[in-house]
Design an enzyme around this catalytic site. Structure first.
Site, short mmCIF file in Angstrom:
data_model
loop_
_atom_site.label_atom_id
_atom_site.label_comp_id
_atom_site.label_asym_id
_atom_site.label_seq_id
_atom_site.Cartn_x
_atom_site.Cartn_y
_atom_site.Cartn_z
N CYS A 148 0.81 -1.23 0.00
CA CYS A 148 0.00 0.00 0.00
C CYS A 148 0.84 1.28 0.00
O CYS A 148 0.36 2.34 -0.41
CB CYS A 148 -0.96 -0.01 1.19
SG CYS A 148 -0.18 -0.55 2.72
N HIS A 241 -2.30 6.81 2.93
CA HIS A 241 -0.87 6.96 3.20
C HIS A 241 -0.37 8.20 2.47
O HIS A 241 -0.52 8.33 1.24
CB HIS A 241 -0.10 5.74 2.68
CG HIS A 241 -0.37 4.46 3.44
ND1 HIS A 241 -1.13 4.40 4.59
CD2 HIS A 241 0.06 3.19 3.20
CE1 HIS A 241 -1.16 3.14 5.03
NE2 HIS A 241 -0.46 2.39 4.19
P1 NAP Z 1 -6.43 -8.33 8.82
O1 NAP Z 1 -7.46 -7.30 9.05
O2 NAP Z 1 -5.59 -8.77 10.00
O3 NAP Z 1 -7.14 -9.65 8.15
C1 NAP Z 1 -6.43 -10.86 8.00
C2 NAP Z 1 -7.33 -11.91 7.34
O4 NAP Z 1 -6.57 -13.15 7.29
C3 NAP Z 1 -8.61 -12.23 8.12
O5 NAP Z 1 -9.65 -12.55 7.23
C4 NAP Z 1 -8.22 -13.47 8.93
O6 NAP Z 1 -9.34 -14.30 9.25
C5 NAP Z 1 -7.34 -14.18 7.93
N1 NAP Z 1 -6.44 -15.12 8.64
C6 NAP Z 1 -5.62 -14.87 9.67
N2 NAP Z 1 -5.00 -16.01 10.09
C7 NAP Z 1 -5.45 -17.00 9.28
C8 NAP Z 1 -5.22 -18.41 9.20
N3 NAP Z 1 -4.39 -19.03 10.05
N4 NAP Z 1 -5.85 -19.10 8.23
C9 NAP Z 1 -6.71 -18.51 7.37
N5 NAP Z 1 -7.00 -17.18 7.41
C10 NAP Z 1 -6.38 -16.44 8.35
O7 NAP Z 1 -5.38 -7.87 7.72
P2 NAP Z 1 -5.58 -6.86 6.45
O8 NAP Z 1 -5.16 -5.49 6.80
O9 NAP Z 1 -6.92 -7.11 5.87
O10 NAP Z 1 -4.45 -7.41 5.47
C11 NAP Z 1 -4.61 -8.62 4.75
C12 NAP Z 1 -3.42 -8.81 3.82
O11 NAP Z 1 -3.37 -7.73 2.88
C13 NAP Z 1 -2.07 -8.83 4.55
O12 NAP Z 1 -1.22 -9.74 3.89
C14 NAP Z 1 -1.58 -7.40 4.38
O13 NAP Z 1 -0.19 -7.29 4.46
C15 NAP Z 1 -2.11 -7.05 2.98
N6 NAP Z 1 -2.34 -5.62 2.75
C16 NAP Z 1 -3.00 -4.84 3.65
C17 NAP Z 1 -3.21 -3.48 3.36
C18 NAP Z 1 -3.94 -2.54 4.30
O14 NAP Z 1 -3.94 -1.32 4.02
N7 NAP Z 1 -4.57 -3.02 5.37
C19 NAP Z 1 -2.75 -2.96 2.17
C20 NAP Z 1 -2.08 -3.79 1.26
C21 NAP Z 1 -1.89 -5.12 1.56
P3 NAP Z 1 -10.05 -14.26 10.72
O15 NAP Z 1 -10.87 -13.00 10.79
O16 NAP Z 1 -10.89 -15.49 10.69
O17 NAP Z 1 -8.96 -14.28 11.73
#
Ligand code: NAP
Length: 349
Positions: A148, A241
């Site tokens: 991001c 950002h």
């Molecule tokens: P988040 O809110 O922490 O969500 C993580 C997701 O992964 C949830 O659906 C969670 O499910 C699932 N998960 C966690 N542990 C798991 C497991 N053991 N098995 C299967 N599913 C699992 O994170 P996020 O901000 O959405 O980010 C998600 C991804 O996108 C990350 O790799 C991050 O680096 C990337 N990203 C994020 C952003 C941003 O601005 N936030 C931008 C670019 C890229 P549960 O709810 O069931 O735990």
């Protein structure tokens, strides 16, 4: 046109919710299958997901049951916003089973045979999937979008690189808390504070920018021939950002030339009028105190990079500010546009 059924890994997270929201009325894709961790599997989405967006949860997904992250019954096209601790293995399993995985996670972005795409910047890099097909025994494929923080930097640099070349870049970020997922950074750590460290972020921004602005040659990416130094900080902003950027160009240009390059920036998504493509991928603000996340982050539905404050730099040549929406252009919106590019290039037929 009959809509293409899609699935979503990591459906309950911050980015997963953005996907669900952006897919609500998508003209090409229909969200039919959701998956997350064991904590959520077996529950209805409305129960499993702690919905954090202002726009209400789409009625169509409320009743869908969240599955375990196992291929099989899932649709062929899968978006992934899984926690990077688990994304590596799970995405590989889906790709091996024949799914097209359009991922947000960092795990495969820098793999030499995996396209890292911004459709306005390097749409031609999609052809790297041919190398992927030769090198891996997968029936499907993985395509990724950048981090991001990388996206605003790479979008704003791409027109400058095309017009003048780039030699050196220094970028300092002020990154929103939503970039850390949910529940993310504890209040007591961030309230009234700036956190000058985000694990792995500076390395990602530096390497990904060079891959994105690199050249596909003989089935390989030759990275951009410039150097990037990134400083990444977390600040108490909800979404968006902000980045302050100094740049040395390959040849002389006036400030008006930079502005013209940004304003004229277009590529395949605009030419083909892809559903998630911003009309103006780069929006130039002329006020001396813009862009600001509070006022500008939603420009072009969160899909634009907003730039402003371009002026001479006494160390490098020019400096400016860039802003982009981290969960839309930096995540879910970026992956959707990647899938739209893939569809328009015939990769989903
Ligand atoms: P988040 O809110 O922490 O969500 C993580 C997701 O992964 C949830 O659906 C969670 O499910 C699932 N998960 C966690 N542990 C798991 C497991 N053991 N098995 C299967 N599913 C699992 O994170 P996020 O901000 O959405 O980010 C998600 C991804 O996108 C990350 O790799 C991050 O680096 C990337 N990203 C994020 C952003 C941003 O601005 N936030 C931008 C670019 C890229 P549960 O709810 O069931 O735990």
């Amino acid at each position: 046109m009959k809509k293409i059924e899609v699935g979503l890994l990591g459906a309950t997270g911050m980015v997963g919710q953005r996907f669900a929201s952006l897919l609500e009325d998508h003209p090409w894709f229909e969200l039919r299958w959701l998956a997350a961790s064991d904590r959520s599997a077996g529950k209805k989405y409305a129960e499993a997901c702690n919905w954090r967006l202002r726009k209400p949860m789409p009625a169509k997904v409320r009743e869908l049951v969240v599955h375990e992250c196992k291929p099989g019954r899932a649709p062929q096209l899968i978006f992934s916003s899984l926690d990077s601790k688990v994304a590596g293995e799970i995405e590989k399993e889906f790709a091996a089973a024949g799914h097209v995985v359009v991922s947000n996670s960092s795990n495969y972005r820098m793999e030499p045979d995996v396209p890292l795409l911004i459709p306005e910047v390097n749409p031609g890099h999609l052809a790297l999937v041919r190398t992927q097909r030769k090198e891996r025994a997968w029936k499907g494929m993985i395509v990724t979008n950048p981090n991001c923080t990388t996206v605003g930097l790479a979008m704003s640099l791409a027109p400058l690189e095309r017009a003048f070349g780039i030699e050196k870049v220094v970028m300092t970020s002020m990154q929103a808390v939503s970039g850390a997922g949910y529940p993310g950074v504890p209040t007591l750590d961030i309230l009234g504070n700036v956190i000058p460290f985000i694990k792995g972020e500076e390395e990602k921004v530096e390497q990904e920018t060079q891959k994105l602005l690199g050249r596909l040659d003989g089935g390989k990416i030759i990275p951009g021939g410039f150097i990037v130094s990134a400083h990444c900080n977390r600040v108490l902003v909800e979404d968006g950002h902000t980045e302050t950027i100094s740049v040395s160009l390959g040849r002389k240009a006036a400030i008006e030339d930079l502005i013209q390059a940004w304003r004229g920036f277009r590529d395949l998504p605009q030419e083909r009028d892809l559903p998630s493509a911003p009309k103006h991928p780069i929006v130039v603000r002329e006020e001396p105190d813009r862009p600001q996340p509070k006022f500008d982050v939603e420009a072009e539905g969160g899909m634009a990079t907003i730039v402003g404050r371009v002026r001479p730099c006494k160390v490098l040549e020019y400096k400016y500010v860039a802003l982009s929406h981290n969960t839309i252009r930096g995540a879910a919106g970026a992956a959707l546009l990647n899938a739209e590019l893939m569809k328009s290039e015939g990769y989903l037929d």
